[in-house]
Design a protein around this motif. Structure first.
Motif, PDB file in Angstrom:
ATOM      1  N   ALA A 192     -20.222  -1.101  -9.096  1.00  0.00           N
ATOM      2  CA  ALA A 192     -19.431  -1.924  -8.175  1.00  0.00           C
ATOM      3  C   ALA A 192     -19.158  -3.266  -8.843  1.00  0.00           C
ATOM      4  CB  ALA A 192     -20.182  -2.126  -6.870  1.00  0.00           C
ATOM      5  N   MET A 193     -17.920  -3.749  -8.684  1.00  0.00           N
ATOM      6  CA  MET A 193     -17.568  -5.015  -9.332  1.00  0.00           C
ATOM      7  C   MET A 193     -16.501  -5.753  -8.533  1.00  0.00           C
ATOM      8  SD  MET A 193     -15.693  -3.242 -12.562  1.00  0.00           S
ATOM      9  CE  MET A 193     -16.631  -1.739 -12.495  1.00  0.00           C
ATOM     10  N   ASP A 194     -16.318  -7.023  -8.873  1.00  0.00           N
ATOM     11  CA  ASP A 194     -15.306  -7.818  -8.163  1.00  0.00           C
ATOM     12  C   ASP A 194     -13.972  -7.761  -8.886  1.00  0.00           C
ATOM     13  OD1 ASP A 194     -15.420  -9.567 -10.316  1.00  0.00           O
ATOM     14  OD2 ASP A 194     -16.193 -11.252  -9.189  1.00  0.00           O
ATOM     15  N   ASN A 195     -12.993  -8.469  -8.349  1.00  0.00           N
ATOM     16  CA  ASN A 195     -11.616  -8.319  -8.821  1.00  0.00           C
ATOM     17  C   ASN A 195     -11.342  -8.872 -10.217  1.00  0.00           C
ATOM     18  OD1 ASN A 195     -11.315 -11.090  -8.479  1.00  0.00           O
ATOM     19  ND2 ASN A 195     -10.286 -10.894  -6.535  1.00  0.00           N
TER      20      ASN A 195
ATOM     21  N   ASP B 113     -18.515   6.463 -12.374  1.00  0.00           N
ATOM     22  CA  ASP B 113     -17.558   6.072 -11.337  1.00  0.00           C
ATOM     23  C   ASP B 113     -17.621   4.574 -11.105  1.00  0.00           C
ATOM     24  OD1 ASP B 113     -16.475   8.593 -10.813  1.00  0.00           O
ATOM     25  OD2 ASP B 113     -18.107   9.099  -9.454  1.00  0.00           O
ATOM     26  N   ALA B 114     -16.588   4.039 -10.464  1.00  0.00           N
ATOM     27  CA  ALA B 114     -16.531   2.605 -10.188  1.00  0.00           C
ATOM     28  C   ALA B 114     -15.803   2.368  -8.878  1.00  0.00           C
ATOM     29  CB  ALA B 114     -15.827   1.868 -11.321  1.00  0.00           C
ATOM     30  N   VAL B 115     -16.136   1.251  -8.255  1.00  0.00           N
ATOM     31  CA  VAL B 115     -15.500   0.845  -7.014  1.00  0.00           C
ATOM     32  C   VAL B 115     -15.411  -0.681  -7.015  1.00  0.00           C
ATOM     33  CG1 VAL B 115     -17.675   0.771  -5.720  1.00  0.00           C
ATOM     34  CG2 VAL B 115     -15.526   1.104  -4.503  1.00  0.00           C
ATOM     35  N   GLY B 116     -14.346  -1.206  -6.402  1.00  0.00           N
ATOM     36  CA  GLY B 116     -14.232  -2.655  -6.322  1.00  0.00           C
ATOM     37  C   GLY B 116     -12.877  -3.086  -5.822  1.00  0.00           C
ATOM     38  N   THR B 117     -12.768  -4.366  -5.572  1.00  0.00           N
ATOM     39  CA  THR B 117     -11.494  -4.947  -5.184  1.00  0.00           C
ATOM     40  C   THR B 117     -10.689  -5.241  -6.448  1.00  0.00           C
ATOM     41  OG1 THR B 117     -12.443  -7.181  -5.200  1.00  0.00           O
ATOM     42  CG2 THR B 117     -12.451  -5.999  -3.102  1.00  0.00           C
ATOM     43  N   VAL B 118      -9.387  -5.329  -6.289  1.00  0.00           N
ATOM     44  CA  VAL B 118      -8.541  -5.561  -7.459  1.00  0.00           C
ATOM     45  C   VAL B 118      -7.437  -6.554  -7.087  1.00  0.00           C
ATOM     46  CG1 VAL B 118      -6.998  -3.631  -7.003  1.00  0.00           C
ATOM     47  CG2 VAL B 118      -7.282  -4.431  -9.329  1.00  0.00           C
ATOM     48  N   ARG B 119      -7.037  -7.352  -8.039  1.00  0.00           N
ATOM     49  CA  ARG B 119      -5.939  -8.292  -7.824  1.00  0.00           C
ATOM     50  C   ARG B 119      -4.628  -7.524  -7.735  1.00  0.00           C
ATOM     51  NH1 ARG B 119      -7.781 -13.180 -11.914  1.00  0.00           N
ATOM     52  NH2 ARG B 119      -9.882 -13.319 -11.061  1.00  0.00           N
ATOM     53  N   SER B 120      -3.788  -7.911  -6.804  1.00  0.00           N
ATOM     54  CA  SER B 120      -2.561  -7.150  -6.551  1.00  0.00           C
ATOM     55  C   SER B 120      -1.580  -7.180  -7.719  1.00  0.00           C
ATOM     56  CB  SER B 120      -1.874  -7.656  -5.283  1.00  0.00           C
ATOM     57  OG  SER B 120      -1.513  -9.007  -5.427  1.00  0.00           O
ATOM     58  N   ASN B 121      -1.704  -8.137  -8.632  1.00  0.00           N
ATOM     59  CA  ASN B 121      -0.791  -8.210  -9.770  1.00  0.00           C
ATOM     60  C   ASN B 121      -1.361  -7.572 -11.033  1.00  0.00           C
ATOM     61  OD1 ASN B 121      -2.753 -10.101 -10.306  1.00  0.00           O
ATOM     62  ND2 ASN B 121      -1.331 -11.709 -10.920  1.00  0.00           N
ATOM     63  N   ARG B 122      -2.455  -6.843 -10.906  1.00  0.00           N
ATOM     64  CA  ARG B 122      -3.113  -6.233 -12.065  1.00  0.00           C
ATOM     65  C   ARG B 122      -2.208  -5.172 -12.693  1.00  0.00           C
ATOM     66  NH1 ARG B 122      -7.214  -8.298 -14.685  1.00  0.00           N
ATOM     67  NH2 ARG B 122      -8.515  -8.437 -12.865  1.00  0.00           N
ATOM     68  N   LYS B 123      -2.100  -5.198 -13.998  1.00  0.00           N
ATOM     69  CA  LYS B 123      -1.262  -4.262 -14.747  1.00  0.00           C
ATOM     70  C   LYS B 123      -1.742  -2.830 -14.516  1.00  0.00           C
ATOM     71  CE  LYS B 123       0.144  -3.196 -19.458  1.00  0.00           C
ATOM     72  NZ  LYS B 123      -0.024  -3.550 -20.872  1.00  0.00           N
ATOM     73  N   GLY B 124      -0.798  -1.928 -14.274  1.00  0.00           N
ATOM     74  CA  GLY B 124      -1.118  -0.522 -14.123  1.00  0.00           C
ATOM     75  C   GLY B 124      -1.287  -0.051 -12.691  1.00  0.00           C
ATOM     76  N   LEU B 125      -1.212  -0.972 -11.717  1.00  0.00           N
ATOM     77  CA  LEU B 125      -1.335  -0.574 -10.314  1.00  0.00           C
ATOM     78  C   LEU B 125      -0.022  -0.015  -9.798  1.00  0.00           C
ATOM     79  CD1 LEU B 125      -3.378  -3.450  -8.643  1.00  0.00           C
ATOM     80  CD2 LEU B 125      -4.117  -1.128  -9.091  1.00  0.00           C
ATOM     81  N   SER B 126      -0.127   0.890  -8.870  1.00  0.00           N
ATOM     82  CA  SER B 126       1.052   1.493  -8.255  1.00  0.00           C
ATOM     83  C   SER B 126       1.801   0.441  -7.435  1.00  0.00           C
ATOM     84  CB  SER B 126       0.629   2.647  -7.360  1.00  0.00           C
ATOM     85  OG  SER B 126       1.721   3.149  -6.667  1.00  0.00           O
ATOM     86  N   LYS B 127       3.023   0.172  -7.803  1.00  0.00           N
ATOM     87  CA  LYS B 127       3.820  -0.852  -7.116  1.00  0.00           C
ATOM     88  C   LYS B 127       4.210  -0.430  -5.703  1.00  0.00           C
ATOM     89  CE  LYS B 127       3.874  -3.516 -10.690  1.00  0.00           C
ATOM     90  NZ  LYS B 127       2.803  -4.451 -10.816  1.00  0.00           N
ATOM     91  N   ASP B 128       4.351   0.881  -5.467  1.00  0.00           N
ATOM     92  CA  ASP B 128       4.774   1.320  -4.139  1.00  0.00           C
ATOM     93  C   ASP B 128       3.737   0.990  -3.067  1.00  0.00           C
ATOM     94  OD1 ASP B 128       3.122   3.255  -5.340  1.00  0.00           O
ATOM     95  OD2 ASP B 128       3.908   4.845  -4.054  1.00  0.00           O
ATOM     96  N   VAL B 129       2.478   0.892  -3.421  1.00  0.00           N
ATOM     97  CA  VAL B 129       1.450   0.505  -2.446  1.00  0.00           C
ATOM     98  C   VAL B 129       1.281  -1.004  -2.417  1.00  0.00           C
ATOM     99  CG1 VAL B 129      -1.027   0.574  -1.947  1.00  0.00           C
ATOM    100  CG2 VAL B 129       0.193   2.664  -2.509  1.00  0.00           C
ATOM    101  N   MET B 130       1.210  -1.622  -3.588  1.00  0.00           N
ATOM    102  CA  MET B 130       0.899  -3.048  -3.648  1.00  0.00           C
ATOM    103  C   MET B 130       2.015  -3.914  -3.069  1.00  0.00           C
ATOM    104  SD  MET B 130      -2.058  -2.583  -4.648  1.00  0.00           S
ATOM    105  CE  MET B 130      -2.548  -4.267  -4.471  1.00  0.00           C
ATOM    106  N   CYS B 131       3.243  -3.457  -3.087  1.00  0.00           N
ATOM    107  CA  CYS B 131       4.360  -4.258  -2.573  1.00  0.00           C
ATOM    108  C   CYS B 131       4.633  -4.044  -1.090  1.00  0.00           C
ATOM    109  CB  CYS B 131       5.630  -3.942  -3.375  1.00  0.00           C
ATOM    110  SG  CYS B 131       5.532  -4.488  -5.087  1.00  0.00           S
TER     111      CYS B 131
END
Length: 83
Positions: free
Chosen positions: A22-25, A42-60
């Motif tokens: 588990a880790m932070d953003n 495995d990993a779990v955590g929060t992520v910054r919305s502008n992080r490279k590689g994230l799906s834009k259809d969800v983040m926007c």
């Protein structure tokens, strides 16, 4: 990236044993999570919305209170919610 190298160095003795980290953003990224998955970790955590590689259809998406948007990229799940 530097955060990916930091996590892999600190968790070196845990890799390959199916632990969940588990880790932070600051550290979270699709790059890191995919790498850890390849190393049987495995990993779990929060992520910054502008992080490279994230799906834009969800983040926007503009969500209302109590709404959730989810997408999957292989084993990586990206979930956005407004509480």
């Amino acid at each position: 990236s530097k955060p990916t190298r930091i996590v892999c160095t600190l968790a070196e003795s845990l890799l390959g044993q199916w632990y969940v980290i588990a880790m932070d953003n600051y550290y979270c990224s699709p790059e890191l999570f995919n790498l850890l998955n390849k190393l049987d970790t495995d990993a779990v955590g929060t992520v910054r919305s502008n992080r490279k590689g994230l799906s834009k259809d969800v983040m926007c998406k503009n969500l209302k209170k109590c709404e959730v948007a989810v997408t999957y990229q292989k084993k990586l799940m990206v979930l956005k919610c407004v509480l």
